[in-house]
Design a protein around this motif. Structure first.
Motif, PDB file in Angstrom:
ATOM      1  N   TRP A   1       0.862  -1.181   0.000  1.00 20.74           N
ATOM      2  CA  TRP A   1       0.000   0.000   0.000  1.00 20.74           C
ATOM      3  C   TRP A   1       0.895   1.228   0.000  1.00 20.74           C
ATOM      4  O   TRP A   1       1.849   1.314   0.783  1.00 20.74           O
ATOM      5  CB  TRP A   1      -0.909   0.019   1.223  1.00 20.74           C
ATOM      6  CG  TRP A   1      -2.055  -0.931   1.133  1.00 20.74           C
ATOM      7  CD1 TRP A   1      -2.129  -2.194   1.644  1.00 20.74           C
ATOM      8  CD2 TRP A   1      -3.317  -0.700   0.491  1.00 20.74           C
ATOM      9  NE1 TRP A   1      -3.335  -2.761   1.353  1.00 20.74           N
ATOM     10  CE2 TRP A   1      -4.093  -1.858   0.647  1.00 20.74           C
ATOM     11  CE3 TRP A   1      -3.865   0.376  -0.210  1.00 20.74           C
ATOM     12  CZ2 TRP A   1      -5.387  -1.974   0.137  1.00 20.74           C
ATOM     13  CZ3 TRP A   1      -5.140   0.269  -0.706  1.00 20.74           C
ATOM     14  CH2 TRP A   1      -5.889  -0.894  -0.538  1.00 20.74           C
ATOM     15  N   PHE A   2       0.565   2.162  -0.862  1.00 21.91           N
ATOM     16  CA  PHE A   2       1.288   3.417  -0.987  1.00 21.91           C
ATOM     17  C   PHE A   2       0.290   4.557  -0.850  1.00 21.91           C
ATOM     18  O   PHE A   2      -0.922   4.351  -0.952  1.00 21.91           O
ATOM     19  CB  PHE A   2       1.968   3.515  -2.359  1.00 21.91           C
ATOM     20  CG  PHE A   2       3.073   2.519  -2.569  1.00 21.91           C
ATOM     21  CD1 PHE A   2       2.801   1.181  -2.789  1.00 21.91           C
ATOM     22  CD2 PHE A   2       4.402   2.933  -2.560  1.00 21.91           C
ATOM     23  CE1 PHE A   2       3.818   0.260  -2.984  1.00 21.91           C
ATOM     24  CE2 PHE A   2       5.425   2.021  -2.754  1.00 21.91           C
ATOM     25  CZ  PHE A   2       5.132   0.685  -2.963  1.00 21.91           C
ATOM     26  N   ARG A   3       0.803   5.760  -0.633  1.00 23.68           N
ATOM     27  CA  ARG A   3      -0.077   6.920  -0.601  1.00 23.68           C
ATOM     28  C   ARG A   3       0.650   8.122  -1.176  1.00 23.68           C
ATOM     29  O   ARG A   3       1.875   8.196  -1.146  1.00 23.68           O
ATOM     30  CB  ARG A   3      -0.559   7.212   0.823  1.00 23.68           C
ATOM     31  CG  ARG A   3       0.494   7.735   1.771  1.00 23.68           C
ATOM     32  CD  ARG A   3      -0.083   7.859   3.180  1.00 23.68           C
ATOM     33  NE  ARG A   3       0.842   8.493   4.110  1.00 23.68           N
ATOM     34  CZ  ARG A   3       0.627   8.609   5.414  1.00 23.68           C
ATOM     35  NH1 ARG A   3      -0.487   8.110   5.950  1.00 23.68           N
ATOM     36  NH2 ARG A   3       1.506   9.211   6.189  1.00 23.68           N
TER      37      ARG A   3
ATOM     38  N   ALA B   1      -6.245  -7.850  -0.803  1.00 19.13           N
ATOM     39  CA  ALA B   1      -5.403  -7.322   0.265  1.00 19.13           C
ATOM     40  C   ALA B   1      -6.156  -6.205   0.982  1.00 19.13           C
ATOM     41  O   ALA B   1      -7.046  -5.572   0.397  1.00 19.13           O
ATOM     42  CB  ALA B   1      -4.088  -6.802  -0.290  1.00 19.13           C
ATOM     43  N   TYR B   2      -5.787  -5.970   2.225  1.00 21.73           N
ATOM     44  CA  TYR B   2      -6.489  -4.980   3.034  1.00 21.73           C
ATOM     45  C   TYR B   2      -5.487  -4.070   3.739  1.00 21.73           C
ATOM     46  O   TYR B   2      -4.343  -4.447   3.983  1.00 21.73           O
ATOM     47  CB  TYR B   2      -7.349  -5.675   4.098  1.00 21.73           C
ATOM     48  CG  TYR B   2      -8.343  -6.646   3.559  1.00 21.73           C
ATOM     49  CD1 TYR B   2      -8.048  -8.007   3.516  1.00 21.73           C
ATOM     50  CD2 TYR B   2      -9.586  -6.229   3.090  1.00 21.73           C
ATOM     51  CE1 TYR B   2      -8.961  -8.926   3.022  1.00 21.73           C
ATOM     52  CE2 TYR B   2     -10.505  -7.138   2.598  1.00 21.73           C
ATOM     53  CZ  TYR B   2     -10.194  -8.476   2.564  1.00 21.73           C
ATOM     54  OH  TYR B   2     -11.099  -9.380   2.063  1.00 21.73           O
TER      55      TYR B   2
ATOM     56  N   ARG C   1      -0.651   1.765  14.073  1.00 18.74           N
ATOM     57  CA  ARG C   1      -1.988   2.280  13.741  1.00 18.74           C
ATOM     58  C   ARG C   1      -2.596   1.547  12.548  1.00 18.74           C
ATOM     59  O   ARG C   1      -3.815   1.354  12.501  1.00 18.74           O
ATOM     60  CB  ARG C   1      -1.921   3.767  13.416  1.00 18.74           C
ATOM     61  CG  ARG C   1      -1.433   4.633  14.564  1.00 18.74           C
ATOM     62  CD  ARG C   1      -1.600   6.123  14.246  1.00 18.74           C
ATOM     63  NE  ARG C   1      -0.806   6.541  13.097  1.00 18.74           N
ATOM     64  CZ  ARG C   1      -1.314   7.130  12.007  1.00 18.74           C
ATOM     65  NH1 ARG C   1      -2.614   7.353  11.933  1.00 18.74           N
ATOM     66  NH2 ARG C   1      -0.525   7.502  11.002  1.00 18.74           N
ATOM     67  N   PHE C   2      -1.769   1.168  11.592  1.00 16.53           N
ATOM     68  CA  PHE C   2      -2.241   0.507  10.376  1.00 16.53           C
ATOM     69  C   PHE C   2      -1.854  -0.963  10.411  1.00 16.53           C
ATOM     70  O   PHE C   2      -0.803  -1.338  10.945  1.00 16.53           O
ATOM     71  CB  PHE C   2      -1.624   1.140   9.133  1.00 16.53           C
ATOM     72  CG  PHE C   2      -2.094   2.541   8.823  1.00 16.53           C
ATOM     73  CD1 PHE C   2      -2.842   3.278   9.723  1.00 16.53           C
ATOM     74  CD2 PHE C   2      -1.775   3.121   7.601  1.00 16.53           C
ATOM     75  CE1 PHE C   2      -3.259   4.570   9.429  1.00 16.53           C
ATOM     76  CE2 PHE C   2      -2.180   4.401   7.286  1.00 16.53           C
ATOM     77  CZ  PHE C   2      -2.925   5.118   8.200  1.00 16.53           C
ATOM     78  N   THR C   3      -2.684  -1.785   9.784  1.00 21.03           N
ATOM     79  CA  THR C   3      -2.403  -3.214   9.666  1.00 21.03           C
ATOM     80  C   THR C   3      -2.688  -3.666   8.240  1.00 21.03           C
ATOM     81  O   THR C   3      -3.803  -3.475   7.746  1.00 21.03           O
ATOM     82  CB  THR C   3      -3.252  -4.029  10.635  1.00 21.03           C
ATOM     83  OG1 THR C   3      -3.024  -3.590  11.982  1.00 21.03           O
ATOM     84  CG2 THR C   3      -2.899  -5.513  10.536  1.00 21.03           C
ATOM     85  N   ILE C   4      -1.687  -4.275   7.622  1.00 22.77           N
ATOM     86  CA  ILE C   4      -1.860  -4.827   6.285  1.00 22.77           C
ATOM     87  C   ILE C   4      -2.130  -6.318   6.410  1.00 22.77           C
ATOM     88  O   ILE C   4      -1.547  -6.998   7.265  1.00 22.77           O
ATOM     89  CB  ILE C   4      -0.626  -4.551   5.399  1.00 22.77           C
ATOM     90  CG1 ILE C   4      -0.889  -4.963   3.953  1.00 22.77           C
ATOM     91  CG2 ILE C   4       0.621  -5.231   5.950  1.00 22.77           C
ATOM     92  CD1 ILE C   4       0.212  -4.535   2.978  1.00 22.77           C
TER      93      ILE C   4
ATOM     94  N   VAL D   1       3.827  -3.154   3.427  1.00 20.10           N
ATOM     95  CA  VAL D   1       4.024  -4.246   2.471  1.00 20.10           C
ATOM     96  C   VAL D   1       3.823  -5.562   3.208  1.00 20.10           C
ATOM     97  O   VAL D   1       4.209  -5.688   4.381  1.00 20.10           O
ATOM     98  CB  VAL D   1       5.442  -4.221   1.855  1.00 20.10           C
ATOM     99  CG1 VAL D   1       5.602  -5.348   0.828  1.00 20.10           C
ATOM    100  CG2 VAL D   1       5.733  -2.870   1.206  1.00 20.10           C
ATOM    101  N   ILE D   2       3.236  -6.532   2.515  1.00 20.55           N
ATOM    102  CA  ILE D   2       3.068  -7.869   3.079  1.00 20.55           C
ATOM    103  C   ILE D   2       3.639  -8.881   2.102  1.00 20.55           C
ATOM    104  O   ILE D   2       3.423  -8.789   0.891  1.00 20.55           O
ATOM    105  CB  ILE D   2       1.589  -8.169   3.408  1.00 20.55           C
ATOM    106  CG1 ILE D   2       1.456  -9.511   4.147  1.00 20.55           C
ATOM    107  CG2 ILE D   2       0.703  -8.123   2.176  1.00 20.55           C
ATOM    108  CD1 ILE D   2       0.079  -9.717   4.777  1.00 20.55           C
TER     109      ILE D   2
END
Length: 124
Positions: A36-38, A79-80, A67-70, A50-51
């Protein structure tokens, strides 16, 4: 070629949560790293998380760790990114991407399939 489609973005208040989804079609993602990128207005795109294809290793940027979970669901080819305790500085367009697992997990390089992005806006 895989097609990636993000969803789940929106307008929330600081402290709220959102869960982004990245649905893949055209190719199974079972053997690919997912990231995930932003990108915020006027700023460069940055790697958020990244996972590994196996799902047993993850990387987080310092500013989202805790705070975030991939995560990923191989059966759903999805993917989440669970985002909690959102801050105004998290406001950006969020993109998911995939790559072959040839690079260190924390490297932002090698991602060759990208979604169109989903807007996340966090108000103070």
């Amino acid at each position: 070629q895989v097609q990636l489609t993000e969803s789940g973005g929106g307008l929330v208040q600081a402290g709220d949560s959102l869960r982004l989804s990245c649905d893949a079609s055209g190719r199974t993602l079972g053997r690919y790293d997912m990231g995930w990128f932003r990108q915020a207005p006027g700023k460069e795109r940055e790697c958020v998380a990244v996972i590994r294809w196996s799902g047993d290793s993850t990387y987080y940027a310092d500013y989202v760790r805790g705070r975030f979970t991939i995560s990923r669901d191989k059966a759903k080819n999805t993917a989440y990114l669970q985002m909690n305790s959102l801050k105004p500085e998290d406001t950006a367009v969020y993109y998911c991407a995939s790559r072959r697992p040839r690079l260190p997990l924390g490297s932002p390089e090698g991602f060759d399939s990208w979604g169109q992005g989903t807007q996340v806006t966090v108000s103070s």
